[in-house]
Write a protein that holds these residues in place. Structure first.
Motif, PDB file in Angstrom:
ATOM      1  N   GLY A 101       0.806  -1.214   0.000  1.00 34.46           N
ATOM      2  CA  GLY A 101       0.000   0.000   0.000  1.00 34.46           C
ATOM      3  C   GLY A 101       0.838   1.261   0.000  1.00 34.46           C
ATOM      4  N   VAL A 102       2.075   1.154   0.467  1.00 32.90           N
ATOM      5  CA  VAL A 102       3.023   2.267   0.421  1.00 32.90           C
ATOM      6  C   VAL A 102       3.790   2.244  -0.895  1.00 32.90           C
ATOM      7  N   ALA A 103       4.163   1.058  -1.335  1.00 34.27           N
ATOM      8  CA  ALA A 103       4.988   0.924  -2.543  1.00 34.27           C
ATOM      9  C   ALA A 103       4.301   1.499  -3.772  1.00 34.27           C
ATOM     10  N   ILE A 104       2.999   1.307  -3.880  1.00 31.86           N
ATOM     11  CA  ILE A 104       2.287   1.712  -5.101  1.00 31.86           C
ATOM     12  C   ILE A 104       2.341   3.230  -5.306  1.00 31.86           C
ATOM     13  N   PRO A 105       1.923   4.058  -4.334  1.00 33.35           N
ATOM     14  CA  PRO A 105       2.021   5.501  -4.561  1.00 33.35           C
ATOM     15  C   PRO A 105       3.452   6.023  -4.502  1.00 33.35           C
ATOM     16  N   ALA A 106       4.305   5.424  -3.663  1.00 34.70           N
ATOM     17  CA  ALA A 106       5.685   5.901  -3.541  1.00 34.70           C
ATOM     18  C   ALA A 106       6.456   5.693  -4.839  1.00 34.70           C
ATOM     19  N   SER A 107       6.300   4.526  -5.451  1.00 34.69           N
ATOM     20  CA  SER A 107       7.010   4.254  -6.703  1.00 34.69           C
ATOM     21  C   SER A 107       6.496   5.141  -7.826  1.00 34.69           C
ATOM     22  N   ALA A 108       5.187   5.433  -7.816  1.00 36.60           N
ATOM     23  CA  ALA A 108       4.620   6.337  -8.821  1.00 36.60           C
ATOM     24  C   ALA A 108       5.206   7.738  -8.678  1.00 36.60           C
ATOM     25  N   ALA A 109       5.447   8.158  -7.432  1.00 34.43           N
ATOM     26  CA  ALA A 109       6.044   9.473  -7.201  1.00 34.43           C
ATOM     27  C   ALA A 109       7.491   9.535  -7.688  1.00 34.43           C
ATOM     28  N   MET A 110       8.168   8.392  -7.692  1.00 31.79           N
ATOM     29  CA  MET A 110       9.568   8.351  -8.125  1.00 31.79           C
ATOM     30  C   MET A 110       9.718   8.150  -9.634  1.00 31.79           C
ATOM     31  N   ALA A 111       8.682   7.631 -10.280  1.00 33.24           N
ATOM     32  CA  ALA A 111       8.784   7.245 -11.691  1.00 33.24           C
ATOM     33  C   ALA A 111       9.174   8.387 -12.631  1.00 33.24           C
ATOM     34  N   PRO A 112       8.592   9.596 -12.511  1.00 32.59           N
ATOM     35  CA  PRO A 112       8.949  10.655 -13.466  1.00 32.59           C
ATOM     36  C   PRO A 112      10.426  11.041 -13.452  1.00 32.59           C
ATOM     37  N   SER A 113      11.093  10.871 -12.311  1.00 33.39           N
ATOM     38  CA  SER A 113      12.520  11.201 -12.232  1.00 33.39           C
ATOM     39  C   SER A 113      13.403   9.971 -12.440  1.00 33.39           C
ATOM     40  N   HIS A 114      12.784   8.836 -12.818  1.00 30.58           N
ATOM     41  CA  HIS A 114      13.509   7.603 -13.139  1.00 30.58           C
ATOM     42  C   HIS A 114      14.314   7.074 -11.942  1.00 30.58           C
ATOM     43  N   LEU A 115      13.811   7.306 -10.740  1.00 33.17           N
ATOM     44  CA  LEU A 115      14.486   6.798  -9.551  1.00 33.17           C
ATOM     45  C   LEU A 115      14.082   5.339  -9.344  1.00 33.17           C
ATOM     46  N   ALA A 116      15.035   4.426  -9.524  1.00 35.50           N
ATOM     47  CA  ALA A 116      14.761   2.984  -9.464  1.00 35.50           C
ATOM     48  C   ALA A 116      14.405   2.545  -8.049  1.00 35.50           C
ATOM     49  N   MET A 117      13.418   1.679  -7.945  1.00 32.37           N
ATOM     50  CA  MET A 117      13.052   1.059  -6.682  1.00 32.37           C
ATOM     51  C   MET A 117      13.146  -0.446  -6.837  1.00 32.37           C
ATOM     52  N   VAL A 118      13.993  -1.080  -6.034  1.00 34.35           N
ATOM     53  CA  VAL A 118      14.090  -2.532  -6.015  1.00 34.35           C
ATOM     54  C   VAL A 118      13.364  -3.007  -4.764  1.00 34.35           C
ATOM     55  N   SER A 119      12.252  -3.677  -4.973  1.00 33.89           N
ATOM     56  CA  SER A 119      11.413  -4.107  -3.860  1.00 33.89           C
ATOM     57  C   SER A 119      11.840  -5.480  -3.358  1.00 33.89           C
ATOM     58  N   PRO A 120      12.132  -5.591  -2.068  1.00 32.60           N
ATOM     59  CA  PRO A 120      12.457  -6.905  -1.518  1.00 32.60           C
ATOM     60  C   PRO A 120      11.223  -7.717  -1.140  1.00 32.60           C
ATOM     61  N   LEU A 121      10.069  -7.033  -0.916  1.00 30.85           N
ATOM     62  CA  LEU A 121       8.993  -7.684  -0.186  1.00 30.85           C
ATOM     63  C   LEU A 121       7.581  -7.407  -0.674  1.00 30.85           C
ATOM     64  N   ASN A 122       7.377  -6.466  -1.559  1.00 32.73           N
ATOM     65  CA  ASN A 122       6.016  -6.076  -1.942  1.00 32.73           C
ATOM     66  C   ASN A 122       5.392  -7.110  -2.867  1.00 32.73           C
ATOM     67  N   VAL A 123       4.268  -7.666  -2.468  1.00 30.95           N
ATOM     68  CA  VAL A 123       3.695  -8.796  -3.189  1.00 30.95           C
ATOM     69  C   VAL A 123       2.468  -8.457  -4.018  1.00 30.95           C
ATOM     70  N   SER A 124       1.867  -7.284  -3.833  1.00 29.30           N
ATOM     71  CA  SER A 124       0.674  -6.931  -4.601  1.00 29.30           C
ATOM     72  C   SER A 124       0.974  -6.922  -6.091  1.00 29.30           C
ATOM     73  N   ALA A 125       0.087  -7.523  -6.886  1.00 28.08           N
ATOM     74  CA  ALA A 125       0.285  -7.564  -8.337  1.00 28.08           C
ATOM     75  C   ALA A 125       0.373  -6.164  -8.932  1.00 28.08           C
ATOM     76  N   LYS A 126      -0.310  -5.196  -8.310  1.00 31.06           N
ATOM     77  CA  LYS A 126      -0.332  -3.825  -8.832  1.00 31.06           C
ATOM     78  C   LYS A 126       1.050  -3.165  -8.802  1.00 31.06           C
ATOM     79  N   VAL A 127       1.944  -3.662  -7.964  1.00 29.96           N
ATOM     80  CA  VAL A 127       3.268  -3.044  -7.860  1.00 29.96           C
ATOM     81  C   VAL A 127       3.979  -3.061  -9.213  1.00 29.96           C
ATOM     82  N   THR A 128       3.895  -4.181  -9.925  1.00 30.83           N
ATOM     83  CA  THR A 128       4.564  -4.282 -11.220  1.00 30.83           C
ATOM     84  C   THR A 128       3.603  -4.240 -12.401  1.00 30.83           C
TER      85      THR A 128
END
Length: 381
Positions: A101-128
């Motif tokens: 629930g944190v990964a989804i909006p946080a990664s979207a906030a980072m996407a425009p600046s191309h800041l890579a996020m490597v997730s160790p634990l997020n399992v929701s299908a929506k993440v990818t």
């Protein structure tokens, strides 16, 4: 040594120091609140990986430091942390988060600046499944974890009637929905399926319904901070029905919070028990020495996620003429790489950033102790 030699030596050392470019990686995870035990494993696992790779990074002229952001397991706080990471131009990548629930909006906030996020634990299908180029994960998804847990309930526990709960978060609800679908397909009857707020700690009303419906098993998609008290209250009422869930249970604090109720609990997890990973023996010893606490499965996953990110930074630096890479170059390098020398085996990513071959583990809690029930391979093309 004469004065001139001393001057030259100092100048050379000064030049070498100036040649190193300082860059950062970040972690975003809950460092306070009920999920802080897991969140600290994310932070410290990443720091241990950085410690182990410092020499290789230094040879490439990179002085890498880690900055840790506390998301408090809250989407708004996590998104604010992501924006802070974006604003710090020295940050080349992020390891995190703990909660989908944190990964989804946080990664979207980072996407425009191309800041890579490597997730160790997020399992929701929506993440990818959103197709963001900056997001990759090294764990299995809940659309694999949920069915695995559902199969376990029906095939191993032989449950015919199941009571399903979820904590109303993207993680807990997604997991419970997938498990419920699988259990139904296997012929189980769902006697009740409902959500309970993640902050709730009084389960009197739910336990009353469980007493009346007499399920053979309870599937609870949620986190250890809530499931522990639920188990204790359930057992205090004399109800010994198996409780089954996902990797949100994967913390030593589950047993502490459940107390005498830490029995007949099962969970699937994307993170391995440390003792089941021979390659983690040295890392576990170093973790204990460095942080004065024990390495847990989530720390193992964060260690590997950080190694993936740091290796991608090294690869991008080489492609950039042995200079500090841009965020876009790191983003591309993460997704394109093949990563070895990890605790959990080789990592390759598919087109949306899912690990092609991941593992899942079924853990049982009996008499306050954890044990490995089985290991499953999860393949994605």
């Amino acid at each position: 040594m004469n004065k001139l030699s001393i001057f030259v030596s100092v100048a050379l050392l000064s030049g070498a120091a100036q040649a190193a470019t300082t860059v950062k990686i970040a972690t975003i995870s809950p460092l306070s609140g009920s999920n802080s035990n897991m969140g600290l494993q994310v932070k410290n696992g990443a720091q241990l990986a950085l410690n182990d790779m410092k020499a290789d990074l230094a040879k490439a002229g990179l002085n890498v430091t880690l900055v840790a952001y506390d998301d408090q397991a809250d989407p708004a706080t996590g998104t604010a942390a992501a924006r802070r990471a974006v604003a710090d131009r020295a940050v080349l990548g992020v390891v995190g988060t703990l909660n989908s629930g944190v990964a989804i909006p946080a990664s979207a906030a980072m996407a425009p600046s191309h800041l890579a996020m490597v997730s160790p634990l997020n399992v929701s299908a929506k993440v990818t499944d959103r197709g963001l180029k900056n997001v990759s994960r090294i764990c299995a998804r809940d659309d694999a974890q949920g069915p695995a847990a559902g199969d376990f309930v029906v095939n191993d526990l032989k449950a015919k009637k199941v009571y399903v709960l979820n904590d109303k978060t993207p993680y807990g609800q997604g997991l419970a929905d997938q498990a419920e679908k699988q259990m139904k397909s296997k012929g189980a009857t769902i006697v009740q399926s409902e959500g309970v707020a993640a902050e709730e700690r009084d389960f009197t009303a739910i336990i009353t319904k469980i007493q009346a419906l007499k399920p053979d098993a309870i599937f609870f998609g949620g986190m250890y901070g809530q499931v522990g008290p639920f188990a204790k209250q359930l057992r205090d009422k004399g109800i010994t029905t198996p409780i089954v869930g996902g990797d949100g249970y994967d913390s030593d604090d589950l047993i502490k919070l459940a107390g005498s109720g830490a029995n007949n609990i099962y969970f699937t997890t994307i993170a391995p028990p440390v003792e089941s990973v021979p390659a983690a023996k040295t890392a576990a010893a170093n973790f204990r020495k460095t942080f004065n606490s024990d390495l847990q499965g989530f720390g193992v996953m964060s260690y590997d996620a950080a190694r993936v990110l740091l290796t991608a930074i090294l690869n991008a630096a080489k492609q950039n003429g042995n200079k500090a890479p841009s965020r876009t170059q790191v983003e591309s390098a993460v997704r394109a790489g093949t990563y070895t020398n990890l605790l959990t085996g080789e990592v390759k990513f598919n087109g949306v950033g899912d690990r092609k071959l991941a593992k899942m583990y079924v853990i049982n809690v009996k008499d306050g102790k954890r044990g490995l029930a089985s290991t499953l391979n999860v393949t994605r093309n």
